[in-house]
Design an enzyme around this catalytic site. Sequence first.
Site, PDB file in Angstrom:
ATOM      1  N   LEU A  17       0.843  -1.189   0.000  1.00 43.51           N
ATOM      2  CA  LEU A  17       0.000   0.000   0.000  1.00 43.51           C
ATOM      3  C   LEU A  17       0.877   1.239   0.000  1.00 43.51           C
ATOM      4  CD1 LEU A  17      -2.674   1.471   0.136  1.00 43.51           C
ATOM      5  CD2 LEU A  17      -2.639   1.201   2.617  1.00 43.51           C
ATOM      6  N   LYS A  43      16.127  12.505   2.358  1.00 43.51           N
ATOM      7  CA  LYS A  43      15.315  13.461   1.600  1.00 43.51           C
ATOM      8  C   LYS A  43      15.452  14.869   2.175  1.00 43.51           C
ATOM      9  CE  LYS A  43      12.240  15.221  -1.201  1.00 43.51           C
ATOM     10  NZ  LYS A  43      10.816  14.870  -1.174  1.00 43.51           N
ATOM     11  N   THR A  82       7.058  13.372   2.272  1.00 42.64           N
ATOM     12  CA  THR A  82       8.226  13.872   2.994  1.00 42.64           C
ATOM     13  C   THR A  82       7.836  14.191   4.423  1.00 42.64           C
ATOM     14  OG1 THR A  82       9.144  14.826   0.971  1.00 42.64           O
ATOM     15  CG2 THR A  82       9.997  15.674   3.052  1.00 42.64           C
TER      16      THR A  82
END
Length: 288
Positions: free
Chosen positions: A75, A183, A108
């Site tokens: 998922l 990130k 994020t």
Amino acid sequence: MYPGGPRASETGDKTLSIGFIGLGDQGAPLATAIAEAGFPLHVWARRPASLDAVAGVAHTAHDSVAGLAAAVDVLALCVSEDEDVLDLLTDGLAAALRPGTVVVNHGTGVPSAAARMAALCAAHDVGFLDAPVSGGHAGAVSRTLTTMVGGPAALAERCTPVFEAFSAHVHHLGDVGSGQLAKLFNNTLMMMNQANLEEVLAVAASLEVDLASLVAVLKNGSAGSFTLSALGEAITAENVEHLSKVELLDMDLFAAAMAERGAPADAVTARAVAGAEGLVELMKTLTK
């Protein structure tokens, strides 16, 4: 990236059913790429109109989160904020997933939130990966994103063929939260580069240099960077105000993550914030 053999996406298990929630600017092209790579795609959206984003590919739409959860092996979530993901997981999503399912968060956020998500999933024998992406909407459409994965290596390997559907590069960084940390550093350095560019072009403007010509030279010279390449492409006069706001939100996340870990990052944060704040004025200067 793949020396000595084919990409995992060329040999991976295409019988994995992939669920997707979050069919927005970034999520829609990701979901489309997954379906076009041959994976069965299952989707759910709060607003039925959002499903129009995947109308051109084979998919199964579900009326409820629980129905979607019960049908998938992986998922993927591509929603705005950590709290949105946590709300979904605690509001019945985690409980509805079958044991052995893997939840992947492409949004994020901060590493500590990723750890909370992993714990919520683990309580239901569900795996979890944080897998934020870099490259923006353009990279999602062209399927050239960089995907940064945190979590158990076996789960990352299992999901890599899915990530490769929309990525040019897939990197497994380590434990849960390490993808988010990478990130945040990526975004921060990009904004610091923006600050450098803004200052250099301000000096050039004071000398009445033709800025458009200078930018063209810099893009092709040794000073070239993603920040330069994005000007007029991913960064435009039409979207720059939105991008600046998003970057400042990313810097809030970076500052929070650094504070949680006691990292001495104040100077880095200030420099990156300056780059984000100056982006609008930079585009105004270049488009005069």
